[in-house]
Design a protein around this motif. Structure first.
Motif, mmCIF file in Angstrom:
data_model
loop_
_atom_site.group_PDB
_atom_site.id
_atom_site.type_symbol
_atom_site.label_atom_id
_atom_site.label_comp_id
_atom_site.label_asym_id
_atom_site.label_seq_id
_atom_site.Cartn_x
_atom_site.Cartn_y
_atom_site.Cartn_z
ATOM 1 N N GLY A 134 0.815 -1.213 0.000
ATOM 2 C CA GLY A 134 0.000 0.000 0.000
ATOM 3 C C GLY A 134 0.847 1.260 0.000
ATOM 4 O O GLY A 134 0.523 2.241 -0.695
ATOM 5 N N ALA A 135 1.931 1.238 0.762
ATOM 6 C CA ALA A 135 2.819 2.404 0.789
ATOM 7 C C ALA A 135 3.476 2.634 -0.573
ATOM 8 O O ALA A 135 3.618 3.784 -1.016
ATOM 9 C CB ALA A 135 3.877 2.219 1.875
ATOM 10 N N GLU A 136 3.881 1.547 -1.234
ATOM 11 C CA GLU A 136 4.440 1.678 -2.593
ATOM 12 C C GLU A 136 3.403 2.263 -3.549
ATOM 13 O O GLU A 136 3.722 3.098 -4.392
ATOM 14 C CB GLU A 136 4.897 0.307 -3.099
ATOM 15 C CG GLU A 136 6.195 -0.195 -2.497
ATOM 16 C CD GLU A 136 7.421 0.476 -3.102
ATOM 17 O OE1 GLU A 136 7.308 1.127 -4.171
ATOM 18 O OE2 GLU A 136 8.499 0.359 -2.494
ATOM 19 N N LEU A 137 2.168 1.813 -3.421
ATOM 20 C CA LEU A 137 1.090 2.338 -4.264
ATOM 21 C C LEU A 137 0.918 3.838 -4.057
ATOM 22 O O LEU A 137 0.707 4.597 -5.011
ATOM 23 C CB LEU A 137 -0.219 1.631 -3.926
ATOM 24 C CG LEU A 137 -0.715 0.528 -4.853
ATOM 25 C CD1 LEU A 137 -1.986 -0.096 -4.284
ATOM 26 C CD2 LEU A 137 -0.968 1.058 -6.252
ATOM 27 N N ALA A 138 0.999 4.275 -2.807
ATOM 28 C CA ALA A 138 0.846 5.706 -2.510
ATOM 29 C C ALA A 138 1.953 6.517 -3.155
ATOM 30 O O ALA A 138 1.738 7.656 -3.593
ATOM 31 C CB ALA A 138 0.830 5.920 -0.996
ATOM 32 N N GLY A 193 -1.555 0.782 4.705
ATOM 33 C CA GLY A 193 -0.253 1.257 4.243
ATOM 34 C C GLY A 193 -0.362 2.471 3.355
ATOM 35 O O GLY A 193 0.453 3.409 3.460
ATOM 36 N N TYR A 194 -1.343 2.503 2.465
ATOM 37 C CA TYR A 194 -1.545 3.652 1.578
ATOM 38 C C TYR A 194 -1.891 4.890 2.402
ATOM 39 O O TYR A 194 -1.348 5.987 2.170
ATOM 40 C CB TYR A 194 -2.666 3.351 0.581
ATOM 41 C CG TYR A 194 -2.766 4.335 -0.560
ATOM 42 C CD1 TYR A 194 -2.309 4.005 -1.830
ATOM 43 C CD2 TYR A 194 -3.315 5.604 -0.385
ATOM 44 C CE1 TYR A 194 -2.388 4.903 -2.895
ATOM 45 C CE2 TYR A 194 -3.403 6.514 -1.424
ATOM 46 C CZ TYR A 194 -2.941 6.153 -2.682
ATOM 47 O OH TYR A 194 -3.020 7.064 -3.721
ATOM 48 N N MET A 249 -10.385 10.324 1.781
ATOM 49 C CA MET A 249 -10.224 9.138 2.617
ATOM 50 C C MET A 249 -9.795 7.945 1.778
ATOM 51 O O MET A 249 -10.054 7.892 0.566
ATOM 52 C CB MET A 249 -11.517 8.807 3.367
ATOM 53 C CG MET A 249 -12.693 8.457 2.502
ATOM 54 S SD MET A 249 -14.191 8.099 3.481
ATOM 55 C CE MET A 249 -14.472 9.688 4.264
ATOM 56 N N VAL A 250 -9.127 7.018 2.455
ATOM 57 C CA VAL A 250 -8.722 5.744 1.857
ATOM 58 C C VAL A 250 -9.680 4.676 2.343
ATOM 59 O O VAL A 250 -9.877 4.512 3.549
ATOM 60 C CB VAL A 250 -7.280 5.380 2.244
ATOM 61 C CG1 VAL A 250 -6.894 4.016 1.667
ATOM 62 C CG2 VAL A 250 -6.310 6.461 1.772
ATOM 63 N N VAL A 251 -10.285 3.937 1.399
ATOM 64 C CA VAL A 251 -11.305 2.944 1.728
ATOM 65 C C VAL A 251 -10.892 1.588 1.173
ATOM 66 O O VAL A 251 -10.664 1.456 -0.035
ATOM 67 C CB VAL A 251 -12.677 3.348 1.145
ATOM 68 C CG1 VAL A 251 -13.701 2.230 1.342
ATOM 69 C CG2 VAL A 251 -13.164 4.644 1.781
ATOM 70 N N ARG A 269 -7.112 1.995 -6.642
ATOM 71 C CA ARG A 269 -5.703 1.618 -6.594
ATOM 72 C C ARG A 269 -5.627 0.127 -6.261
ATOM 73 O O ARG A 269 -6.271 -0.331 -5.313
ATOM 74 C CB ARG A 269 -4.938 2.434 -5.545
ATOM 75 C CG ARG A 269 -4.921 3.941 -5.836
ATOM 76 C CD ARG A 269 -4.139 4.237 -7.102
ATOM 77 N NE ARG A 269 -4.091 5.654 -7.438
ATOM 78 C CZ ARG A 269 -4.915 6.264 -8.273
ATOM 79 N NH1 ARG A 269 -5.898 5.566 -8.846
ATOM 80 N NH2 ARG A 269 -4.784 7.535 -8.550
ATOM 81 N N VAL A 270 -4.850 -0.623 -7.039
ATOM 82 C CA VAL A 270 -4.841 -2.076 -6.950
ATOM 83 C C VAL A 270 -3.489 -2.561 -6.434
ATOM 84 O O VAL A 270 -2.436 -2.169 -6.981
ATOM 85 C CB VAL A 270 -5.171 -2.717 -8.319
ATOM 86 C CG1 VAL A 270 -5.284 -4.235 -8.174
ATOM 87 C CG2 VAL A 270 -6.459 -2.134 -8.887
#
Length: 491
Positions: free
Chosen positions: A284-288, A311-312, A297-299, A393-394
């Motif tokens: 998730g952090a890499e995706l961000a 993580g995002y 918001m992140v859902v 985001r996948v």
């Protein structure tokens, strides 16, 4: 759509995910081994929800109970466990990728060989099973199932080697593909991982008992201590004399399945010493970093998208919220007579948290996009609940290729990413933007510097098309089409 029994079908939300074939669990040297195996299978239920089975050995006889459905309801009754006596037990959860949905395909499979009883439970898929099966039938073998696992039993039975161990090794050297399997014999227990290590298998200890399982979480549930993962190509033999390790195959560069990190394994498991939960947060952090977007918001799409969404959110500074609420009491739905009722049935499992998302810009995090049908329904649900923007985001790269190593993947023509560009997928799903993690970003999240074209560290064929073994049965299936094309060109 994958069909189950008794008029049920896989829930629409689950049908659009990739499915692991199964989970295996073995116990050697413990009182009430079958009860312990049932607990282990509970912990591995996510790996196969179609059927379950346990075989035990009491020193004289083998005992087996196999049933369609979940472990609960089949192995939580005292009379079932009492009918599986002994200090040795082998369990299996099934989600079929080969073979029909029928009791005859439920594992462990059992046969009486010249050396005595032989039960086997298998996680993976043999990519040359159909060709081997045809050859065995020509030589007189009579199959009782349509499972590729039975091929191994016949190869053992027809081997010209003298000892059962040598017969077993001889059989395994004839198969291609992915397998982590456990076999139960009168002498003890055999466990082996294929030379590439595509499918996981771990070893644990509980007092004097040995425990084998597909994931470490199953060791936790029964109170066993993790000892180590079996190495790719390693075969261990457990008897009353102890444990002996064998290396019967030529060493190869390991290629464990990267989707274990993304989706298959439970987040509280460890994969080769690495926390699956922490890896998914890093994804998730890499995706961000790779695909930032302005949002409120992140859902997550629960539950599989939740760690990556956390993580995002942490990396982006955008608040994490449960914008979708999942019911954990819906696994399968009745086939309904009309489209309207069927659509309402989808909302039994996931429903938009309207109070949180109305008027908001959302970053929606999911673990994968396969057919895309689920993504379409979820985005539509969020917009109907008042979401102002939805940015998908996948947490995996686009799935463009089928898996032949024990994952239930649609044929390539039904994989959305194999038929559309990212822009076309964005329009089809109905989101304001769409981005997937890169293959290098996924590798970085697992602790690797990136994917090397010369030496990939994982099996990532579903993303790259780089299959680590020959696909004999697929080549056989494609041959008529190739010959037809050749004939047209000659004509």
């Amino acid at each position: 759509m994958h069909q189950s029994t008794e008029g049920f079908t896989t829930h629409p939300y689950d049908d659009d995910h990739l499915h692991e074939e199964c989970g295996v669990f073995g116990v050697f040297g413990a009182a009430q081994a079958s009860a312990m195996a049932a607990l282990g299978l509970h912990a591995l239920q996510h790996r196969g929800q179609e059927a379950a089975g346990i075989t035990s050995f009491d020193g004289r006889e083998f005992h087996t109970h196999r049933a369609m459905g979940h472990v609960a309801g089949n192995f939580d009754r005292p009379e079932v466990i009492d009918a599986l006596p002994g200090q040795i037990a082998l369990g299996h959860n099934r989600y079929s990728t080969t073979g029909e949905t029928a009791l005859r395909n439920v594992q462990p499979l059992y046969a009486e060989l010249a050396s005595g009883g032989f039960a086997v439970a298998h996680n993976g898929n043999l990519s040359n099973a159909s060709r081997l099966r045809r050859d065995l039938i020509r030589r007189g073998s009579i199959f009782q199932s349509t499972s590729d696992t039975e091929t191994i039993i016949h190869l053992v039975a027809t081997s010209n080697y003298r000892t059962l161990l040598d017969k077993f090794i001889d059989a395994l050297k004839q198969v291609e593909g992915a397998y982590s399997l456990i076999a139960l014999t009168r002498e003890g227990m055999l466990a082996v991982r294929d030379p590439l290590g595509v499918r996981p298998l771990v070893l644990g200890k509980l007092n004097e008992a040995w425990i084998l399982a597909s994931e470490t979480v199953a060791l936790d549930v029964v109170g066993a201590q993790f000892v180590r993962s079996l190495d790719p190509g390693e075969l261990i033999v457990i008897t009353d004399k102890g444990l002996v390790s064998h290396r019967p195959f030529e060493p190869q560069r390991p290629r464990p399945c990267i989707f274990e990190q993304v989706y298959f394994s439970r987040p509280d498991s460890f994969d080769h010493g690495v926390s699956v939960y922490q890896t998914r947060k890093r994804i998730g952090a890499e995706l961000a970093t790779e695909a930032p977007v302005e949002a409120d918001m992140v859902v997550p799409v629960p539950d599989s998208g939740t760690p990556a969404a956390i993580g995002y959110a942490q990396a982006s500074g955008i608040p994490f919220e449960l914008g979708i609420i999942r019911s954990h009491y819906v696994g399968r739905t009745f086939i309904q007579p009309g489209d309207q009722i069927r659509h309402l049935g989808v909302k039994l499992k996931h429903n938009a948290n309207r109070a949180m998302i109305q008027g908001q810009r959302l970053v929606l995090i999911d673990d994968s996009v396969v057919r895309g049908t689920t993504s379409v329904k979820i985005v539509q649900m969020l917009r109907e609940a008042g979401a102002r923007e939805v940015h998908l985001r996948v947490a995996s790269p686009p799935t463009r290729h089928s898996c032949f190593y024990g994952v239930d993947t649609p044929e390539r023509s039904k994989l959305l990413a194999a038929q559309m560009t990212i822009a076309e997928m964005q329009d089809y799903i109905g989101v304001d933007s769409l981005a997937f993690i890169s293959i290098d970003g996924l590798y970085r999240a697992t602790g690797e510097p990136g994917r090397s074209a010369n030496a990939p560290q994982y099996c990532d064929a579903c993303f790259t098309g780089d299959y680590p073994t020959r696909l004999t049965d697929q080549e056989d299936a494609d041959l008529p089409d190739q010959l037809s094309l050749l004939a047209e060109r000659v004509a």
